[in-house]
Write a protein that holds these residues in place. Sequence first.
Motif, PDB file in Angstrom:
ATOM      1  N   THR A 111       0.481  13.844 -14.394  1.00 36.19           N
ATOM      2  CA  THR A 111       0.045  12.664 -13.659  1.00 36.19           C
ATOM      3  C   THR A 111       0.395  11.425 -14.474  1.00 36.19           C
ATOM      4  OG1 THR A 111      -1.766  13.902 -12.653  1.00 36.19           O
ATOM      5  CG2 THR A 111      -1.918  11.498 -12.572  1.00 36.19           C
ATOM      6  N   LEU A 112       1.170  10.523 -13.876  1.00 28.86           N
ATOM      7  CA  LEU A 112       1.591   9.295 -14.541  1.00 28.86           C
ATOM      8  C   LEU A 112       0.618   8.160 -14.283  1.00 28.86           C
ATOM      9  CD1 LEU A 112       5.388   9.389 -13.626  1.00 28.86           C
ATOM     10  CD2 LEU A 112       4.239  10.389 -15.618  1.00 28.86           C
ATOM     11  N   MET A 113       0.107   8.114 -13.072  1.00 28.97           N
ATOM     12  CA  MET A 113      -0.826   7.056 -12.676  1.00 28.97           C
ATOM     13  C   MET A 113      -1.590   7.524 -11.451  1.00 28.97           C
ATOM     14  SD  MET A 113       1.934   4.327 -11.145  1.00 28.97           S
ATOM     15  CE  MET A 113       2.959   4.486 -12.589  1.00 28.97           C
ATOM     16  N   ILE A 114      -2.652   6.803 -11.156  1.00 24.09           N
ATOM     17  CA  ILE A 114      -3.453   7.110  -9.970  1.00 24.09           C
ATOM     18  C   ILE A 114      -3.474   5.879  -9.081  1.00 24.09           C
ATOM     19  CG2 ILE A 114      -5.722   7.777  -9.093  1.00 24.09           C
ATOM     20  CD1 ILE A 114      -6.133   9.222 -11.801  1.00 24.09           C
ATOM     21  N   LEU A 115      -3.117   6.088  -7.825  1.00 23.81           N
ATOM     22  CA  LEU A 115      -3.176   5.019  -6.824  1.00 23.81           C
ATOM     23  C   LEU A 115      -4.466   5.155  -6.036  1.00 23.81           C
ATOM     24  CD1 LEU A 115       0.447   5.137  -5.365  1.00 23.81           C
ATOM     25  CD2 LEU A 115      -0.398   3.820  -7.302  1.00 23.81           C
ATOM     26  N   GLU A 116      -4.958   4.033  -5.536  1.00 27.47           N
ATOM     27  CA  GLU A 116      -6.135   4.034  -4.671  1.00 27.47           C
ATOM     28  C   GLU A 116      -5.703   3.476  -3.328  1.00 27.47           C
ATOM     29  OE1 GLU A 116      -9.205   2.536  -2.349  1.00 27.47           O
ATOM     30  OE2 GLU A 116      -8.041   1.117  -3.508  1.00 27.47           O
ATOM     31  N   SER A 117      -6.006   4.247  -2.279  1.00 25.19           N
ATOM     32  CA  SER A 117      -5.684   3.810  -0.929  1.00 25.19           C
ATOM     33  C   SER A 117      -6.770   4.313   0.007  1.00 25.19           C
ATOM     34  CB  SER A 117      -4.319   4.355  -0.498  1.00 25.19           C
ATOM     35  OG  SER A 117      -4.009   3.930   0.804  1.00 25.19           O
ATOM     36  N   MET A 118      -7.386   3.412   0.718  1.00 22.20           N
ATOM     37  CA  MET A 118      -8.433   3.755   1.677  1.00 22.20           C
ATOM     38  C   MET A 118      -9.527   4.604   1.011  1.00 22.20           C
ATOM     39  SD  MET A 118      -5.972   4.343   4.996  1.00 22.20           S
ATOM     40  CE  MET A 118      -7.230   5.189   5.883  1.00 22.20           C
ATOM     41  N   LYS A 119      -9.919   4.197  -0.214  1.00 23.50           N
ATOM     42  CA  LYS A 119     -10.976   4.837  -0.991  1.00 23.50           C
ATOM     43  C   LYS A 119     -10.631   6.256  -1.440  1.00 23.50           C
ATOM     44  CE  LYS A 119     -14.505   1.915   0.904  1.00 23.50           C
ATOM     45  NZ  LYS A 119     -15.053   1.040  -0.045  1.00 23.50           N
ATOM     46  N   MET A 120      -9.343   6.607  -1.364  1.00 23.15           N
ATOM     47  CA  MET A 120      -8.883   7.906  -1.855  1.00 23.15           C
ATOM     48  C   MET A 120      -8.042   7.683  -3.110  1.00 23.15           C
ATOM     49  SD  MET A 120      -7.765   9.779   1.711  1.00 23.15           S
ATOM     50  CE  MET A 120      -6.853  10.993   0.805  1.00 23.15           C
ATOM     51  N   GLU A 121      -8.132   8.605  -4.062  1.00 18.94           N
ATOM     52  CA  GLU A 121      -7.325   8.547  -5.269  1.00 18.94           C
ATOM     53  C   GLU A 121      -6.132   9.489  -5.103  1.00 18.94           C
ATOM     54  OE1 GLU A 121      -9.835   9.416  -8.596  1.00 18.94           O
ATOM     55  OE2 GLU A 121     -11.213   7.805  -8.110  1.00 18.94           O
ATOM     56  N   ILE A 122      -4.931   8.943  -5.271  1.00 21.74           N
ATOM     57  CA  ILE A 122      -3.705   9.713  -5.082  1.00 21.74           C
ATOM     58  C   ILE A 122      -2.916   9.690  -6.382  1.00 21.74           C
ATOM     59  CG2 ILE A 122      -1.537   9.874  -3.792  1.00 21.74           C
ATOM     60  CD1 ILE A 122      -4.330   8.003  -2.238  1.00 21.74           C
ATOM     61  N   PRO A 123      -2.675  10.865  -6.989  1.00 20.42           N
ATOM     62  CA  PRO A 123      -1.899  10.879  -8.235  1.00 20.42           C
ATOM     63  C   PRO A 123      -0.403  10.702  -7.973  1.00 20.42           C
ATOM     64  CG  PRO A 123      -2.507  13.112  -7.618  1.00 20.42           C
ATOM     65  CD  PRO A 123      -3.160  12.180  -6.620  1.00 20.42           C
ATOM     66  N   VAL A 124       0.266  10.031  -8.901  1.00 21.66           N
ATOM     67  CA  VAL A 124       1.719   9.941  -8.898  1.00 21.66           C
ATOM     68  C   VAL A 124       2.182  10.863 -10.024  1.00 21.66           C
ATOM     69  CG1 VAL A 124       3.731   8.447  -9.223  1.00 21.66           C
ATOM     70  CG2 VAL A 124       1.704   7.575  -8.039  1.00 21.66           C
ATOM     71  N   LEU A 125       2.948  11.892  -9.668  1.00 24.19           N
ATOM     72  CA  LEU A 125       3.332  12.929 -10.615  1.00 24.19           C
ATOM     73  C   LEU A 125       4.765  12.748 -11.116  1.00 24.19           C
ATOM     74  CD1 LEU A 125       1.882  15.992  -8.670  1.00 24.19           C
ATOM     75  CD2 LEU A 125       0.738  14.553 -10.358  1.00 24.19           C
ATOM     76  N   SER A 126       5.000  13.237 -12.325  1.00 16.84           N
ATOM     77  CA  SER A 126       6.343  13.217 -12.890  1.00 16.84           C
ATOM     78  C   SER A 126       7.195  14.269 -12.189  1.00 16.84           C
ATOM     79  CB  SER A 126       6.285  13.516 -14.387  1.00 16.84           C
ATOM     80  OG  SER A 126       7.578  13.599 -14.918  1.00 16.84           O
ATOM     81  N   PRO A 127       8.373  13.870 -11.670  1.00 16.39           N
ATOM     82  CA  PRO A 127       9.232  14.834 -10.985  1.00 16.39           C
ATOM     83  C   PRO A 127      10.007  15.741 -11.951  1.00 16.39           C
ATOM     84  CG  PRO A 127      10.237  12.677 -10.942  1.00 16.39           C
ATOM     85  CD  PRO A 127       8.878  12.513 -11.580  1.00 16.39           C
ATOM     86  N   GLU A 128      10.115  15.347 -13.224  1.00 14.51           N
ATOM     87  CA  GLU A 128      10.878  16.106 -14.210  1.00 14.51           C
ATOM     88  C   GLU A 128      10.327  15.854 -15.603  1.00 14.51           C
ATOM     89  OE1 GLU A 128      15.133  16.118 -14.209  1.00 14.51           O
ATOM     90  OE2 GLU A 128      15.222  15.579 -12.091  1.00 14.51           O
ATOM     91  N   ASP A 129      10.737  16.698 -16.553  1.00 15.72           N
ATOM     92  CA  ASP A 129      10.440  16.455 -17.960  1.00 15.72           C
ATOM     93  C   ASP A 129      11.263  15.266 -18.433  1.00 15.72           C
ATOM     94  OD1 ASP A 129       9.051  18.843 -17.736  1.00 15.72           O
ATOM     95  OD2 ASP A 129      10.458  20.006 -18.939  1.00 15.72           O
ATOM     96  N   GLY A 130      10.716  14.476 -19.351  1.00 20.43           N
ATOM     97  CA  GLY A 130      11.490  13.366 -19.894  1.00 20.43           C
ATOM     98  C   GLY A 130      10.631  12.388 -20.662  1.00 20.43           C
ATOM     99  N   ILE A 131      11.180  11.199 -20.843  1.00 23.56           N
ATOM    100  CA  ILE A 131      10.517  10.122 -21.575  1.00 23.56           C
ATOM    101  C   ILE A 131      10.390   8.922 -20.655  1.00 23.56           C
ATOM    102  CG2 ILE A 131      10.709   8.539 -23.544  1.00 23.56           C
ATOM    103  CD1 ILE A 131      12.382  10.748 -24.927  1.00 23.56           C
ATOM    104  N   ILE A 132       9.205   8.316 -20.628  1.00 24.49           N
ATOM    105  CA  ILE A 132       8.987   7.113 -19.815  1.00 24.49           C
ATOM    106  C   ILE A 132       9.775   5.966 -20.440  1.00 24.49           C
ATOM    107  CG2 ILE A 132       7.287   5.428 -18.979  1.00 24.49           C
ATOM    108  CD1 ILE A 132       6.861   8.153 -17.736  1.00 24.49           C
ATOM    109  N   LYS A 133      10.750   5.462 -19.710  1.00 25.32           N
ATOM    110  CA  LYS A 133      11.584   4.362 -20.198  1.00 25.32           C
ATOM    111  C   LYS A 133      11.208   3.024 -19.589  1.00 25.32           C
ATOM    112  CE  LYS A 133      13.846   6.255 -23.336  1.00 25.32           C
ATOM    113  NZ  LYS A 133      13.601   5.810 -24.703  1.00 25.32           N
ATOM    114  N   GLY A 134      10.396   3.045 -18.546  1.00 25.87           N
ATOM    115  CA  GLY A 134       9.974   1.793 -17.950  1.00 25.87           C
ATOM    116  C   GLY A 134       8.806   2.004 -17.001  1.00 25.87           C
ATOM    117  N   LEU A 135       7.880   1.073 -17.042  1.00 26.25           N
ATOM    118  CA  LEU A 135       6.785   1.030 -16.069  1.00 26.25           C
ATOM    119  C   LEU A 135       6.915  -0.285 -15.329  1.00 26.25           C
ATOM    120  CD1 LEU A 135       3.783   2.389 -18.162  1.00 26.25           C
ATOM    121  CD2 LEU A 135       4.862   3.491 -16.205  1.00 26.25           C
ATOM    122  N   ASN A 136       7.037  -0.217 -14.019  1.00 26.65           N
ATOM    123  CA  ASN A 136       7.251  -1.415 -13.212  1.00 26.65           C
ATOM    124  C   ASN A 136       5.962  -1.978 -12.634  1.00 26.65           C
ATOM    125  OD1 ASN A 136       9.943  -0.937 -13.729  1.00 26.65           O
ATOM    126  ND2 ASN A 136      10.324   0.056 -11.775  1.00 26.65           N
TER     127      ASN A 136
END
Length: 73
Positions: free
Chosen positions: A30-55
């Motif tokens: 899990t990279l981050m958690i989004l909140e939408s309509m009072k629900m928490e939705i995880p954003v998952l990493s699609p592959e192994d690697g290194i975080i090179k940028g957070l937008n």
Amino acid sequence: MAQIDVKTEITGNVWKLLVKENDTVSEGDTLMILESMKMEIPVLSPEDGIIKGLNVKEADTVTENSVVAIIEA
């Protein structure tokens, strides 16, 4: 090395960032958690690697298919 754009699946707010630039991540982490309509939705990493940028930062609003992170795999 490949550069992978991590995109959101929904519109919402960035509730919590769980990684920072240069962190090593594995597929399915899990990279981050989004909140939408009072629900928490995880954003998952699609592959192994290194975080090179957070937008986004916490409390930012994102739309569907927004690129929120870049992973170097």
